[in-house]
Motif scaffolding. Structure first.
Motif, PDB file in Angstrom:
ATOM      1  N   THR A   1      -7.908 -21.571  74.335  1.00 21.35           N
ATOM      2  CA  THR A   1      -8.358 -20.210  74.644  1.00 21.35           C
ATOM      3  C   THR A   1      -7.454 -19.230  73.907  1.00 21.35           C
ATOM      4  OG1 THR A   1      -6.919 -20.006  76.562  1.00 21.35           O
ATOM      5  CG2 THR A   1      -9.136 -20.914  76.957  1.00 21.35           C
ATOM      6  N   LYS A   2      -7.781 -17.962  73.982  1.00 25.24           N
ATOM      7  CA  LYS A   2      -6.983 -16.952  73.287  1.00 25.24           C
ATOM      8  C   LYS A   2      -5.548 -16.947  73.811  1.00 25.24           C
ATOM      9  CE  LYS A   2      -6.859 -12.045  72.202  1.00 25.24           C
ATOM     10  NZ  LYS A   2      -7.497 -10.747  72.403  1.00 25.24           N
ATOM     11  N   ASP A   3      -5.396 -17.010  75.128  1.00 26.26           N
ATOM     12  CA  ASP A   3      -4.049 -17.003  75.713  1.00 26.26           C
ATOM     13  C   ASP A   3      -3.259 -18.249  75.311  1.00 26.26           C
ATOM     14  OD1 ASP A   3      -4.533 -14.583  76.922  1.00 26.26           O
ATOM     15  OD2 ASP A   3      -5.171 -15.476  78.826  1.00 26.26           O
ATOM     16  N   GLU A   4      -3.913 -19.415  75.309  1.00 25.64           N
ATOM     17  CA  GLU A   4      -3.233 -20.653  74.907  1.00 25.64           C
ATOM     18  C   GLU A   4      -2.827 -20.592  73.436  1.00 25.64           C
ATOM     19  OE1 GLU A   4      -6.225 -23.491  75.849  1.00 25.64           O
ATOM     20  OE2 GLU A   4      -5.543 -23.758  77.911  1.00 25.64           O
ATOM     21  N   ALA A   5      -3.690 -20.047  72.584  1.00 22.37           N
ATOM     22  CA  ALA A   5      -3.376 -19.939  71.156  1.00 22.37           C
ATOM     23  C   ALA A   5      -2.191 -18.998  70.929  1.00 22.37           C
ATOM     24  CB  ALA A   5      -4.596 -19.456  70.383  1.00 22.37           C
ATOM     25  N   ILE A   6      -2.144 -17.905  71.654  1.00 25.75           N
ATOM     26  CA  ILE A   6      -1.018 -16.972  71.521  1.00 25.75           C
ATOM     27  C   ILE A   6       0.269 -17.633  71.983  1.00 25.75           C
ATOM     28  CG2 ILE A   6      -0.037 -14.829  72.445  1.00 25.75           C
ATOM     29  CD1 ILE A   6      -2.889 -13.669  72.353  1.00 25.75           C
ATOM     30  N   ALA A   7       0.196 -18.388  73.091  1.00 28.65           N
ATOM     31  CA  ALA A   7       1.389 -19.079  73.598  1.00 28.65           C
ATOM     32  C   ALA A   7       1.884 -20.112  72.584  1.00 28.65           C
ATOM     33  CB  ALA A   7       1.075 -19.765  74.921  1.00 28.65           C
ATOM     34  N   GLN A   8       0.982 -20.840  71.963  1.00 31.28           N
ATOM     35  CA  GLN A   8       1.373 -21.824  70.944  1.00 31.28           C
ATOM     36  C   GLN A   8       2.003 -21.138  69.740  1.00 31.28           C
ATOM     37  OE1 GLN A   8      -2.255 -23.950  70.115  1.00 31.28           O
ATOM     38  NE2 GLN A   8      -2.103 -25.203  71.960  1.00 31.28           N
ATOM     39  N   LEU A   9       1.427 -20.017  69.329  1.00 28.54           N
ATOM     40  CA  LEU A   9       1.971 -19.271  68.196  1.00 28.54           C
ATOM     41  C   LEU A   9       3.372 -18.754  68.507  1.00 28.54           C
ATOM     42  CD1 LEU A   9       1.620 -17.951  65.398  1.00 28.54           C
ATOM     43  CD2 LEU A   9       0.630 -15.981  66.588  1.00 28.54           C
TER      44      LEU A   9
ATOM     45  N   ALA B   1       5.495 -20.026  70.614  1.00 31.79           N
ATOM     46  CA  ALA B   1       6.423 -21.162  70.653  1.00 31.79           C
ATOM     47  C   ALA B   1       6.841 -21.565  69.245  1.00 31.79           C
ATOM     48  CB  ALA B   1       5.766 -22.338  71.373  1.00 31.79           C
ATOM     49  N   VAL B   2       5.901 -21.534  68.319  1.00 32.48           N
ATOM     50  CA  VAL B   2       6.215 -21.893  66.926  1.00 32.48           C
ATOM     51  C   VAL B   2       7.136 -20.849  66.304  1.00 32.48           C
ATOM     52  CG1 VAL B   2       5.178 -22.118  64.617  1.00 32.48           C
ATOM     53  CG2 VAL B   2       4.139 -23.273  66.564  1.00 32.48           C
ATOM     54  N   MET B   3       6.894 -19.583  66.625  1.00 32.95           N
ATOM     55  CA  MET B   3       7.731 -18.517  66.058  1.00 32.95           C
ATOM     56  C   MET B   3       9.130 -18.515  66.668  1.00 32.95           C
ATOM     57  SD  MET B   3       4.915 -15.456  65.896  1.00 32.95           S
ATOM     58  CE  MET B   3       6.048 -14.222  65.321  1.00 32.95           C
ATOM     59  N   LYS B   4       9.245 -18.919  67.917  1.00 26.68           N
ATOM     60  CA  LYS B   4      10.525 -18.892  68.624  1.00 26.68           C
ATOM     61  C   LYS B   4      11.407 -20.097  68.285  1.00 26.68           C
ATOM     62  CE  LYS B   4      10.796 -19.619  73.106  1.00 26.68           C
ATOM     63  NZ  LYS B   4      10.621 -19.539  74.548  1.00 26.68           N
ATOM     64  N   ALA B   5      10.821 -21.201  67.898  1.00 32.24           N
ATOM     65  CA  ALA B   5      11.576 -22.444  67.673  1.00 32.24           C
ATOM     66  C   ALA B   5      12.698 -22.309  66.636  1.00 32.24           C
ATOM     67  CB  ALA B   5      10.624 -23.570  67.302  1.00 32.24           C
ATOM     68  N   PRO B   6      12.480 -21.727  65.459  1.00 30.61           N
ATOM     69  CA  PRO B   6      13.578 -21.628  64.486  1.00 30.61           C
ATOM     70  C   PRO B   6      14.762 -20.803  64.993  1.00 30.61           C
ATOM     71  CG  PRO B   6      11.489 -21.143  63.420  1.00 30.61           C
ATOM     72  CD  PRO B   6      11.227 -21.243  64.885  1.00 30.61           C
ATOM     73  N   ILE B   7      14.476 -19.752  65.729  1.00 39.31           N
ATOM     74  CA  ILE B   7      15.555 -18.916  66.250  1.00 39.31           C
ATOM     75  C   ILE B   7      16.364 -19.691  67.284  1.00 39.31           C
ATOM     76  CG2 ILE B   7      16.042 -16.800  67.555  1.00 39.31           C
ATOM     77  CD1 ILE B   7      13.508 -15.635  66.204  1.00 39.31           C
ATOM     78  N   GLU B   8      15.679 -20.428  68.150  1.00 38.56           N
ATOM     79  CA  GLU B   8      16.378 -21.232  69.157  1.00 38.56           C
ATOM     80  C   GLU B   8      17.266 -22.284  68.500  1.00 38.56           C
ATOM     81  OE1 GLU B   8      13.319 -22.856  71.624  1.00 38.56           O
ATOM     82  OE2 GLU B   8      13.271 -21.103  72.923  1.00 38.56           O
ATOM     83  N   LYS B   9      16.769 -22.927  67.463  1.00 33.00           N
ATOM     84  CA  LYS B   9      17.568 -23.935  66.759  1.00 33.00           C
ATOM     85  C   LYS B   9      18.776 -23.297  66.095  1.00 33.00           C
ATOM     86  CE  LYS B   9      13.954 -27.298  65.860  1.00 33.00           C
ATOM     87  NZ  LYS B   9      13.182 -28.003  64.848  1.00 33.00           N
ATOM     88  N   PHE B  10      18.614 -22.118  65.530  1.00 32.13           N
ATOM     89  CA  PHE B  10      19.716 -21.413  64.885  1.00 32.13           C
ATOM     90  C   PHE B  10      20.798 -21.068  65.907  1.00 32.13           C
ATOM     91  CE2 PHE B  10      21.553 -17.297  63.428  1.00 32.13           C
ATOM     92  CZ  PHE B  10      22.232 -17.787  62.317  1.00 32.13           C
TER      93      PHE B  10
END
Length: 174
Positions: A131-139, A141-150
Protein backbone atom coordinates in the motif's frame (compact mmCIF):
# COMPACT_ATOMS: atom_id res chain seq x y z
CA UNK A 1 -35.06 -3.56 -16.00
CA UNK A 2 -33.55 -2.08 -19.13
CA UNK A 3 -31.73 1.23 -19.02
CA UNK A 4 -32.81 4.08 -21.26
CA UNK A 5 -30.30 6.00 -23.37
CA UNK A 6 -29.69 8.72 -20.77
CA UNK A 7 -29.03 6.16 -18.02
CA UNK A 8 -26.61 4.30 -20.29
CA UNK A 9 -24.75 7.53 -21.04
CA UNK A 10 -24.52 8.26 -17.31
CA UNK A 11 -23.10 4.79 -16.61
CA UNK A 12 -20.55 5.11 -19.43
CA UNK A 13 -19.39 8.56 -18.29
CA UNK A 14 -19.14 7.43 -14.64
CA UNK A 15 -17.05 4.37 -15.51
CA UNK A 16 -14.94 6.39 -17.96
CA UNK A 17 -14.15 8.97 -15.28
CA UNK A 18 -13.18 6.26 -12.79
CA UNK A 19 -11.07 4.44 -15.43
CA UNK A 20 -9.14 7.65 -16.21
CA UNK A 21 -7.99 7.95 -12.60
CA UNK A 22 -7.74 4.27 -11.60
CA UNK A 23 -4.44 2.50 -10.95
CA UNK A 24 -5.59 -1.03 -11.85
CA UNK A 25 -8.62 -3.05 -12.90
CA UNK A 26 -9.68 -6.53 -11.82
CA UNK A 27 -12.60 -8.26 -13.54
CA UNK A 28 -14.22 -11.34 -12.04
CA UNK A 29 -17.15 -13.47 -13.05
CA UNK A 30 -19.69 -13.30 -10.24
CA UNK A 31 -22.23 -15.86 -11.51
CA UNK A 32 -23.78 -17.69 -8.55
CA UNK A 33 -22.50 -15.25 -5.92
CA UNK A 34 -25.08 -14.37 -3.28
CA UNK A 35 -26.45 -10.88 -2.81
CA UNK A 36 -25.12 -10.84 0.77
CA UNK A 37 -21.61 -11.63 -0.46
CA UNK A 38 -21.76 -8.85 -3.07
CA UNK A 39 -23.12 -6.38 -0.49
CA UNK A 40 -20.27 -7.23 1.88
CA UNK A 41 -17.78 -6.85 -0.95
CA UNK A 42 -19.20 -3.45 -1.90
CA UNK A 43 -18.99 -2.26 1.70
CA UNK A 44 -15.34 -3.28 1.97
CA UNK A 45 -14.61 -1.75 -1.44
CA UNK A 46 -15.86 1.66 -0.29
CA UNK A 47 -13.66 1.46 2.82
CA UNK A 48 -10.56 0.53 0.79
CA UNK A 49 -10.86 3.05 -2.05
CA UNK A 50 -12.03 0.54 -4.66
CA UNK A 51 -14.76 1.33 -7.19
CA UNK A 52 -16.83 -1.83 -7.59
CA UNK A 53 -19.43 -2.07 -10.33
CA UNK A 54 -21.51 -4.62 -12.20
CA UNK A 55 -22.22 -3.24 -15.68
CA UNK A 56 -23.01 -4.43 -19.16
CA UNK A 57 -19.88 -5.28 -21.14
CA UNK A 58 -20.94 -3.11 -24.10
CA UNK A 59 -21.14 -0.07 -21.81
CA UNK A 60 -17.75 -0.85 -20.26
CA UNK A 61 -16.22 -1.23 -23.75
CA UNK A 62 -17.36 2.30 -24.57
CA UNK A 63 -16.23 3.64 -21.19
CA UNK A 64 -12.66 2.35 -21.39
CA UNK A 65 -12.00 3.71 -24.88
CA UNK A 66 -9.14 6.18 -24.72
CA UNK A 67 -7.93 4.98 -21.30
CA UNK A 68 -5.18 2.61 -20.15
CA UNK A 69 -7.81 -0.12 -19.97
CA UNK A 70 -8.64 -0.08 -23.67
CA UNK A 71 -6.66 -3.33 -23.91
CA UNK A 72 -9.39 -5.24 -22.02
CA UNK A 73 -12.11 -4.74 -24.63
CA UNK A 74 -11.67 -8.18 -26.20
CA UNK A 75 -11.75 -9.92 -22.80
CA UNK A 76 -15.14 -8.51 -21.75
CA UNK A 77 -17.21 -11.69 -21.98
CA UNK A 78 -19.83 -12.99 -19.56
CA UNK A 79 -21.27 -11.48 -16.41
CA UNK A 80 -18.37 -9.51 -14.94
CA UNK A 81 -17.81 -7.55 -11.77
CA UNK A 82 -15.37 -4.66 -12.29
CA UNK A 83 -13.11 -3.45 -9.48
CA UNK A 84 -11.04 -0.32 -10.13
CA UNK A 85 -8.29 0.57 -7.62
CA UNK A 86 -8.46 4.26 -6.91
CA UNK A 87 -5.96 4.71 -4.06
CA UNK A 88 -3.25 2.07 -4.58
CA UNK A 89 -2.64 -0.42 -7.41
CA UNK A 90 -3.18 -3.54 -5.29
CA UNK A 91 -6.39 -2.48 -3.53
CA UNK A 92 -8.87 -4.12 -5.90
CA UNK A 93 -6.74 -7.25 -6.20
CA UNK A 94 -6.57 -7.67 -2.41
CA UNK A 95 -10.34 -7.22 -2.13
CA UNK A 96 -11.18 -9.73 -4.88
CA UNK A 97 -8.55 -12.20 -3.66
CA UNK A 98 -9.98 -12.13 -0.12
CA UNK A 99 -13.52 -12.72 -1.34
CA UNK A 100 -12.50 -15.35 -3.90
CA UNK A 101 -11.08 -17.45 -1.04
CA UNK A 102 -14.45 -17.33 0.72
CA UNK A 103 -16.53 -17.79 -2.43
CA UNK A 104 -15.42 -20.36 -5.03
CA UNK A 105 -17.94 -18.99 -7.55
CA UNK A 106 -16.07 -15.67 -7.80
CA UNK A 107 -13.73 -16.39 -10.71
CA UNK A 108 -11.10 -13.82 -11.68
CA UNK A 109 -10.99 -13.47 -15.47
CA UNK A 110 -8.30 -10.84 -15.98
CA UNK A 111 -6.24 -8.09 -14.39
CA UNK A 112 -5.11 -4.89 -16.06
CA UNK A 113 -2.45 -2.48 -14.89
CA UNK A 114 -0.44 0.09 -16.81
CA UNK A 115 -2.24 -0.54 -20.10
CA UNK A 116 -1.40 -4.23 -20.00
CA UNK A 117 -3.92 -7.09 -19.95
CA UNK A 118 -2.82 -9.93 -17.65
CA UNK A 119 -4.53 -13.26 -16.97
CA UNK A 120 -6.48 -13.81 -13.77
CA UNK A 121 -3.62 -15.93 -12.41
CA UNK A 122 -1.62 -12.70 -11.90
CA UNK A 123 -4.05 -11.56 -9.21
CA UNK A 124 -1.72 -12.73 -6.42
CA UNK A 125 1.19 -10.66 -7.73
CA UNK A 126 -0.93 -7.54 -7.95
CA UNK A 127 -2.43 -8.16 -4.49
CA UNK A 128 1.05 -8.45 -2.99
CA UNK A 129 1.99 -4.89 -4.00
CA UNK A 130 2.49 -2.69 -0.93
CA UNK A 131 0.00 0.00 0.00
CA UNK A 132 1.07 3.63 -0.14
CA UNK A 133 1.89 3.69 3.57
CA UNK A 134 3.89 0.43 3.35
CA UNK A 135 5.83 1.73 0.33
CA UNK A 136 6.70 4.96 2.14
CA UNK A 137 7.83 3.00 5.21
CA UNK A 138 10.06 0.78 3.04
CA UNK A 139 11.52 3.82 1.31
CA UNK A 140 12.25 5.52 4.62
CA UNK A 141 13.94 2.36 5.94
CA UNK A 142 16.17 2.24 2.86
CA UNK A 143 17.03 5.93 3.19
CA UNK A 144 17.74 5.63 6.93
CA UNK A 145 19.98 2.53 6.74
CA UNK A 146 23.21 4.21 5.48
CA UNK A 147 23.02 6.90 8.16
CA UNK A 148 22.49 4.31 10.90
CA UNK A 149 25.48 2.30 9.68
CA UNK A 150 27.63 5.44 9.59
CA UNK A 151 26.69 6.36 13.16
CA UNK A 152 27.38 2.80 14.36
CA UNK A 153 30.78 2.89 12.64
CA UNK A 154 31.66 6.18 14.33
CA UNK A 155 30.51 4.91 17.73
CA UNK A 156 32.27 1.52 17.53
CA UNK A 157 35.87 2.64 18.44
CA UNK A 158 34.60 4.30 21.63
CA UNK A 159 32.48 1.28 22.51
CA UNK A 160 35.41 -1.07 21.88
CA UNK A 161 37.67 1.05 24.07
CA UNK A 162 35.07 1.00 26.85
CA UNK A 163 34.70 -2.79 26.61
CA UNK A 164 38.48 -3.22 26.68
CA UNK A 165 38.88 -1.03 29.80
CA UNK A 166 36.02 -2.90 31.50
CA UNK A 167 37.66 -6.25 30.69
CA UNK A 168 41.04 -5.08 32.08
CA UNK A 169 39.30 -3.79 35.22
CA UNK A 170 37.52 -7.14 35.68
CA UNK A 171 40.79 -9.04 35.11
CA UNK A 172 42.68 -6.97 37.73
CA UNK A 173 39.83 -7.22 40.22
CA UNK A 174 40.21 -11.00 40.37
Amino acid sequence: MALNLEQKKAVVSEIAQVAQEAHSLVAAEYRGTTVDALTTMRSEARKNGVYLRVAKNTLVKRAVQGTDYECVQEALVGPLLYAFSQEDPGGAARLIKTHAKENELLDVKFVSIGGELLPGSELGRLASLPTKDEAIAQLMAVMKAPIEKFVRTLAEPHAKLTRTIAAIKDQKAV
